[in-house]
Design a protein around this motif. Sequence first.
Motif, mmCIF file in Angstrom:
data_model
loop_
_atom_site.group_PDB
_atom_site.id
_atom_site.type_symbol
_atom_site.label_atom_id
_atom_site.label_comp_id
_atom_site.label_asym_id
_atom_site.label_seq_id
_atom_site.Cartn_x
_atom_site.Cartn_y
_atom_site.Cartn_z
ATOM 1 N N VAL A 101 0.830 -1.205 0.000
ATOM 2 C CA VAL A 101 0.000 0.000 0.000
ATOM 3 C C VAL A 101 0.867 1.258 0.000
ATOM 4 O O VAL A 101 1.877 1.336 0.699
ATOM 5 C CB VAL A 101 -0.933 0.000 1.242
ATOM 6 N N PHE A 102 0.456 2.221 -0.807
ATOM 7 C CA PHE A 102 1.089 3.540 -0.836
ATOM 8 C C PHE A 102 -0.012 4.577 -0.696
ATOM 9 O O PHE A 102 -1.066 4.437 -1.306
ATOM 10 C CB PHE A 102 1.797 3.771 -2.178
ATOM 11 N N PHE A 103 0.233 5.602 0.091
ATOM 12 C CA PHE A 103 -0.736 6.692 0.140
ATOM 13 C C PHE A 103 -0.232 7.822 -0.738
ATOM 14 O O PHE A 103 0.941 8.203 -0.662
ATOM 15 C CB PHE A 103 -0.944 7.173 1.576
ATOM 16 N N ILE A 104 -1.131 8.318 -1.561
ATOM 17 C CA ILE A 104 -0.785 9.427 -2.462
ATOM 18 C C ILE A 104 -1.830 10.510 -2.275
ATOM 19 O O ILE A 104 -2.998 10.326 -2.614
ATOM 20 C CB ILE A 104 -0.772 8.966 -3.935
ATOM 21 N N SER A 105 -1.399 11.615 -1.678
ATOM 22 C CA SER A 105 -2.344 12.688 -1.382
ATOM 23 C C SER A 105 -1.825 13.981 -1.981
ATOM 24 O O SER A 105 -0.628 14.248 -1.961
ATOM 25 C CB SER A 105 -2.483 12.839 0.129
ATOM 26 N N SER A 106 -2.725 14.787 -2.480
ATOM 27 C CA SER A 106 -2.279 16.058 -3.061
ATOM 28 C C SER A 106 -2.206 17.176 -2.018
ATOM 29 O O SER A 106 -2.079 18.342 -2.369
ATOM 30 C CB SER A 106 -3.179 16.449 -4.226
ATOM 31 N N TYR B 39 -0.789 19.852 0.184
ATOM 32 C CA TYR B 39 0.398 20.654 -0.100
ATOM 33 C C TYR B 39 1.450 20.523 1.005
ATOM 34 O O TYR B 39 1.181 20.028 2.089
ATOM 35 C CB TYR B 39 0.008 22.124 -0.265
ATOM 36 N N ARG B 40 2.636 21.025 0.681
ATOM 37 C CA ARG B 40 3.770 20.890 1.588
ATOM 38 C C ARG B 40 3.484 21.429 2.991
ATOM 39 O O ARG B 40 3.906 20.838 3.981
ATOM 40 C CB ARG B 40 4.986 21.608 0.998
ATOM 41 N N PHE B 41 2.732 22.530 3.084
ATOM 42 C CA PHE B 41 2.501 23.115 4.411
ATOM 43 C C PHE B 41 1.615 22.236 5.293
ATOM 44 O O PHE B 41 1.419 22.525 6.463
ATOM 45 C CB PHE B 41 1.957 24.557 4.306
ATOM 46 N N LEU B 42 1.087 21.122 4.726
ATOM 47 C CA LEU B 42 0.309 20.189 5.541
ATOM 48 C C LEU B 42 1.111 18.940 5.922
ATOM 49 O O LEU B 42 0.563 17.975 6.454
ATOM 50 C CB LEU B 42 -0.975 19.793 4.809
ATOM 51 N N ILE C 142 3.006 13.059 -0.219
ATOM 52 C CA ILE C 142 2.147 14.229 -0.376
ATOM 53 C C ILE C 142 2.788 15.172 -1.390
ATOM 54 O O ILE C 142 3.943 14.994 -1.796
ATOM 55 C CB ILE C 142 1.810 14.925 0.962
ATOM 56 N N ASN C 143 2.026 16.168 -1.749
ATOM 57 C CA ASN C 143 2.361 17.052 -2.865
ATOM 58 C C ASN C 143 3.375 18.123 -2.434
ATOM 59 O O ASN C 143 3.053 19.300 -2.348
ATOM 60 C CB ASN C 143 1.029 17.671 -3.312
ATOM 61 N N LEU C 144 4.607 17.685 -2.187
ATOM 62 C CA LEU C 144 5.613 18.577 -1.599
ATOM 63 C C LEU C 144 6.008 19.738 -2.502
ATOM 64 O O LEU C 144 6.454 20.777 -2.039
ATOM 65 C CB LEU C 144 6.864 17.778 -1.220
ATOM 66 N N HIS D 7 -4.282 16.950 -9.572
ATOM 67 C CA HIS D 7 -4.485 15.819 -10.489
ATOM 68 C C HIS D 7 -3.189 15.437 -11.218
ATOM 69 O O HIS D 7 -2.944 14.267 -11.486
ATOM 70 C CB HIS D 7 -5.617 16.119 -11.480
ATOM 71 N N LEU D 8 -2.345 16.439 -11.484
ATOM 72 C CA LEU D 8 -1.070 16.147 -12.164
ATOM 73 C C LEU D 8 -0.114 15.418 -11.229
ATOM 74 O O LEU D 8 0.586 14.483 -11.622
ATOM 75 C CB LEU D 8 -0.420 17.445 -12.670
ATOM 76 N N PHE D 9 -0.112 15.858 -9.977
ATOM 77 C CA PHE D 9 0.725 15.193 -8.978
ATOM 78 C C PHE D 9 0.333 13.720 -8.846
ATOM 79 O O PHE D 9 1.186 12.824 -8.828
ATOM 80 C CB PHE D 9 0.594 15.903 -7.626
ATOM 81 N N LYS D 10 -0.973 13.474 -8.774
ATOM 82 C CA LYS D 10 -1.419 12.084 -8.609
ATOM 83 C C LYS D 10 -1.041 11.227 -9.806
ATOM 84 O O LYS D 10 -0.568 10.101 -9.654
ATOM 85 C CB LYS D 10 -2.919 12.038 -8.341
ATOM 86 N N GLU D 11 -1.239 11.772 -10.988
ATOM 87 C CA GLU D 11 -0.873 11.003 -12.185
ATOM 88 C C GLU D 11 0.621 10.654 -12.155
ATOM 89 O O GLU D 11 1.013 9.504 -12.387
ATOM 90 C CB GLU D 11 -1.195 11.807 -13.456
ATOM 91 N N GLU D 12 1.422 11.649 -11.848
ATOM 92 C CA GLU D 12 2.862 11.436 -11.815
ATOM 93 C C GLU D 12 3.243 10.346 -10.802
ATOM 94 O O GLU D 12 4.053 9.459 -11.093
ATOM 95 C CB GLU D 12 3.529 12.764 -11.445
#
Length: 174
Positions: free
Chosen positions: A84-89, A91-94, A116-118, A124-129
């Motif tokens: 399992v991998f968690f992929i969340s968008s 942002y870095r401040f979270l 997370i989206n550092l 949506h682009l971050f998740k695709e990547e």
Amino acid sequence: MTQKIIRIGVDLDGVVVNKPPIVPKKLIEWLIRSHTNHEKKYRFPKTNLERWIRIQSHHYKLRPPLSKNLQAIKNLEKLKSFEVFFISSRYRFLANQTRQWFKNYFPQFDYKKVFINLENQQPHLFKEEMIRKLKIDYFLEDDQRTISYLRKRSNLCPIIKINRDKQITKKLFS
Ligand SMILES: [Mg+2]
């Protein structure tokens, strides 16, 4: 012959993390979405006040787990044939809030597998990547616009729509 390990990607908010109880959904959407006309754009919070509100609203106590979904993921994690991998968008401040959430609700999970989206990319682009980079076989997501975008991309894994608690168990094990 070794069995292939199935790599499951899981979004956080709305899939295993509940929304804050009091803040109306419309307000959250307004805070998150871009006010320009571009449909897919989410707005990165520019002011300190906005960021402060977002940080507060991501406190782990305001974001209890969707417990049945989280339990389903915990069960999956124990099986040798899944990773399992968690992929969340988020942002870095979270980043701190996210780490705190795992510390409280899923401490046994290897935090190195939480992405997370550092770089504060469009969600949506971050998740695709990340789905491509991590070679995810199935991705679990709740946001319809993200799902629509991802499903249109070529050579991307199946995107499984999750929109309530208990859904993961239903969709993966039945
Ligand atoms: Mg989500």
